[in-house]
Motif scaffolding. Structure first.
Motif, PDB file in Angstrom:
ATOM      1  N   ARG A   9      22.344  44.397  35.734  1.00  0.00           N
ATOM      2  CA  ARG A   9      23.038  43.376  34.946  1.00  0.00           C
ATOM      3  C   ARG A   9      24.295  42.875  35.666  1.00  0.00           C
ATOM      4  O   ARG A   9      25.085  42.142  35.090  1.00  0.00           O
ATOM      5  N   GLY A  10      24.511  43.309  36.892  1.00  0.00           N
ATOM      6  CA  GLY A  10      25.678  42.879  37.649  1.00  0.00           C
ATOM      7  C   GLY A  10      26.940  43.646  37.303  1.00  0.00           C
ATOM      8  O   GLY A  10      28.038  43.180  37.593  1.00  0.00           O
ATOM      9  N   GLU A  11      26.797  44.804  36.691  1.00  0.00           N
ATOM     10  CA  GLU A  11      27.950  45.608  36.304  1.00  0.00           C
ATOM     11  C   GLU A  11      28.344  46.568  37.417  1.00  0.00           C
ATOM     12  O   GLU A  11      27.488  47.021  38.191  1.00  0.00           O
ATOM     13  N   ILE A  12      29.630  46.863  37.479  1.00  0.00           N
ATOM     14  CA  ILE A  12      30.128  47.912  38.369  1.00  0.00           C
ATOM     15  C   ILE A  12      31.053  48.812  37.563  1.00  0.00           C
ATOM     16  O   ILE A  12      31.481  48.446  36.466  1.00  0.00           O
ATOM     17  N   GLU A  13      31.356  49.970  38.107  1.00  0.00           N
ATOM     18  CA  GLU A  13      32.354  50.857  37.525  1.00  0.00           C
ATOM     19  C   GLU A  13      33.530  50.931  38.478  1.00  0.00           C
ATOM     20  O   GLU A  13      33.358  50.915  39.691  1.00  0.00           O
ATOM     21  N   ALA A  14      34.729  51.001  37.899  1.00  0.00           N
ATOM     22  CA  ALA A  14      35.934  51.142  38.707  1.00  0.00           C
ATOM     23  C   ALA A  14      36.950  51.944  37.906  1.00  0.00           C
ATOM     24  O   ALA A  14      36.966  51.895  36.674  1.00  0.00           O
ATOM     25  N   VAL A  15      37.786  52.675  38.621  1.00  0.00           N
ATOM     26  CA  VAL A  15      38.849  53.439  37.980  1.00  0.00           C
ATOM     27  C   VAL A  15      40.137  52.636  38.094  1.00  0.00           C
ATOM     28  O   VAL A  15      40.619  52.360  39.188  1.00  0.00           O
ATOM     29  N   LEU A  16      40.663  52.236  36.950  1.00  0.00           N
ATOM     30  CA  LEU A  16      41.910  51.478  36.862  1.00  0.00           C
ATOM     31  C   LEU A  16      42.837  52.237  35.929  1.00  0.00           C
ATOM     32  O   LEU A  16      42.445  52.582  34.816  1.00  0.00           O
ATOM     33  N   GLY A  18      43.622  55.208  36.047  1.00  0.00           N
ATOM     34  CA  GLY A  18      43.074  56.527  35.789  1.00  0.00           C
ATOM     35  C   GLY A  18      41.901  56.560  34.825  1.00  0.00           C
ATOM     36  O   GLY A  18      41.380  57.630  34.515  1.00  0.00           O
ATOM     37  N   GLU A  19      41.445  55.401  34.355  1.00  0.00           N
ATOM     38  CA  GLU A  19      40.323  55.320  33.414  1.00  0.00           C
ATOM     39  C   GLU A  19      39.142  54.617  34.067  1.00  0.00           C
ATOM     40  O   GLU A  19      39.295  53.555  34.670  1.00  0.00           O
ATOM     41  N   ARG A  20      37.960  55.211  33.905  1.00  0.00           N
ATOM     42  CA  ARG A  20      36.743  54.587  34.429  1.00  0.00           C
ATOM     43  C   ARG A  20      36.349  53.454  33.493  1.00  0.00           C
ATOM     44  O   ARG A  20      36.216  53.647  32.295  1.00  0.00           O
ATOM     45  N   ARG A  21      36.180  52.266  34.055  1.00  0.00           N
ATOM     46  CA  ARG A  21      35.857  51.066  33.278  1.00  0.00           C
ATOM     47  C   ARG A  21      34.614  50.389  33.852  1.00  0.00           C
ATOM     48  O   ARG A  21      34.344  50.479  35.044  1.00  0.00           O
ATOM     49  N   VAL A  22      33.888  49.684  32.986  1.00  0.00           N
ATOM     50  CA  VAL A  22      32.770  48.855  33.411  1.00  0.00           C
ATOM     51  C   VAL A  22      33.281  47.421  33.524  1.00  0.00           C
ATOM     52  O   VAL A  22      33.975  46.932  32.633  1.00  0.00           O
ATOM     53  N   LEU A  23      32.951  46.769  34.638  1.00  0.00           N
ATOM     54  CA  LEU A  23      33.315  45.375  34.868  1.00  0.00           C
ATOM     55  C   LEU A  23      32.045  44.574  35.091  1.00  0.00           C
ATOM     56  O   LEU A  23      31.083  45.063  35.709  1.00  0.00           O
ATOM     57  N   CYS A  24      32.046  43.333  34.605  1.00  0.00           N
ATOM     58  CA  CYS A  24      30.883  42.462  34.781  1.00  0.00           C
ATOM     59  C   CYS A  24      31.326  41.010  34.713  1.00  0.00           C
ATOM     60  O   CYS A  24      32.087  40.637  33.821  1.00  0.00           O
ATOM     61  N   LEU A  25      30.889  40.213  35.655  1.00  0.00           N
ATOM     62  CA  LEU A  25      31.167  38.782  35.606  1.00  0.00           C
ATOM     63  C   LEU A  25      30.040  38.109  34.825  1.00  0.00           C
ATOM     64  O   LEU A  25      29.062  37.637  35.388  1.00  0.00           O
ATOM     65  N   ILE A  60      43.672  39.616  40.768  1.00  0.00           N
ATOM     66  CA  ILE A  60      43.977  39.897  39.364  1.00  0.00           C
ATOM     67  C   ILE A  60      43.038  39.118  38.453  1.00  0.00           C
ATOM     68  O   ILE A  60      42.480  39.672  37.499  1.00  0.00           O
ATOM     69  N   ARG A  61      42.841  37.831  38.736  1.00  0.00           N
ATOM     70  CA  ARG A  61      41.960  37.000  37.897  1.00  0.00           C
ATOM     71  C   ARG A  61      40.519  37.492  37.934  1.00  0.00           C
ATOM     72  O   ARG A  61      39.849  37.537  36.908  1.00  0.00           O
ATOM     73  N   ILE A  62      40.026  37.827  39.121  1.00  0.00           N
ATOM     74  CA  ILE A  62      38.641  38.284  39.256  1.00  0.00           C
ATOM     75  C   ILE A  62      38.445  39.597  38.504  1.00  0.00           C
ATOM     76  O   ILE A  62      37.498  39.757  37.723  1.00  0.00           O
ATOM     77  N   ILE A  63      39.334  40.550  38.731  1.00  0.00           N
ATOM     78  CA  ILE A  63      39.212  41.853  38.074  1.00  0.00           C
ATOM     79  C   ILE A  63      39.417  41.709  36.567  1.00  0.00           C
ATOM     80  O   ILE A  63      38.692  42.313  35.771  1.00  0.00           O
ATOM     81  N   GLY A  64      40.388  40.872  36.157  1.00  0.00           N
ATOM     82  CA  GLY A  64      40.606  40.648  34.731  1.00  0.00           C
ATOM     83  C   GLY A  64      39.382  40.062  34.051  1.00  0.00           C
ATOM     84  O   GLY A  64      38.958  40.528  32.987  1.00  0.00           O
ATOM     85  N   ALA A  65      38.780  39.043  34.662  1.00  0.00           N
ATOM     86  CA  ALA A  65      37.571  38.437  34.102  1.00  0.00           C
ATOM     87  C   ALA A  65      36.433  39.457  34.056  1.00  0.00           C
ATOM     88  O   ALA A  65      35.680  39.509  33.085  1.00  0.00           O
ATOM     89  N   GLY A  66      36.329  40.274  35.098  1.00  0.00           N
ATOM     90  CA  GLY A  66      35.294  41.307  35.128  1.00  0.00           C
ATOM     91  C   GLY A  66      35.493  42.357  34.049  1.00  0.00           C
ATOM     92  O   GLY A  66      34.533  42.815  33.419  1.00  0.00           O
ATOM     93  N   LEU A  67      36.739  42.745  33.831  1.00  0.00           N
ATOM     94  CA  LEU A  67      37.033  43.701  32.754  1.00  0.00           C
ATOM     95  C   LEU A  67      36.664  43.114  31.400  1.00  0.00           C
ATOM     96  O   LEU A  67      36.004  43.766  30.582  1.00  0.00           O
ATOM     97  N   ARG A  68      37.082  41.879  31.149  1.00  0.00           N
ATOM     98  CA  ARG A  68      36.764  41.245  29.868  1.00  0.00           C
ATOM     99  C   ARG A  68      35.259  41.070  29.716  1.00  0.00           C
ATOM    100  O   ARG A  68      34.711  41.287  28.632  1.00  0.00           O
TER     101      ARG A  68
END
Length: 120
Positions: A9-16, A18-25, A60-68
């Motif tokens: 689905r185009g998702e990745i995981e990243a630690v931001l 200290g918390e593991r988050r799923v990001l997806c555009l 910041i914009r790319i990661i923010g959009a991916g987080l949302r």
């Protein structure tokens, strides 16, 4: 235990912070980025990202959009205040992974002025 990323689905995981988050555009996240980067198509967006000329604000914009897009409720200001392992390099790696998951190989995020020694 949190949600796991689904690469199909185009998702990745990243630690931001200290918390593991799923990001997806998602399509909505991509529309947000089209507006933020003043491009009129997904092709224009992909071309901008593949140029390798991204600034800190772009990351910041790319990661923010991916987080949302991944279901996280963070503003770009929240992302700007976050910490990741390896600082700027870590943010660039997260953005690159997100762009590659969305657009495929060749879409990379590199800061315009990477830290490190400069030939002099």
């Amino acid at each position: 235990m949190g949600a796991r990323a689904n690469r199909h689905r185009g998702e990745i995981e990243a630690v931001l912070d200290g918390e593991r988050r799923v990001l997806c555009l998602t399509l909505g996240a991509l529309a947000e980025l089209e507006t933020a980067f003043a491009v009129d198509s997904l092709t224009g967006l992909a071309e901008r990202f593949s140029s390798g000329r991204l600034k800190a604000g772009d990351l910041i914009r790319i990661i923010g959009a991916g987080l949302r897009g991944g279901g996280n409720l963070f503003s770009d200001d929240d992302v700007a205040a976050m910490a990741v392992a390896d600082g700027l390099s870590g943010f660039a790696r997260i953005a690159a992974a997100l762009l590659q998951a969305t657009f495929g190989p060749g879409a990379e995020a590199r800061p315009e002025n990477p830290p490190g020694p400069h030939p002099g």
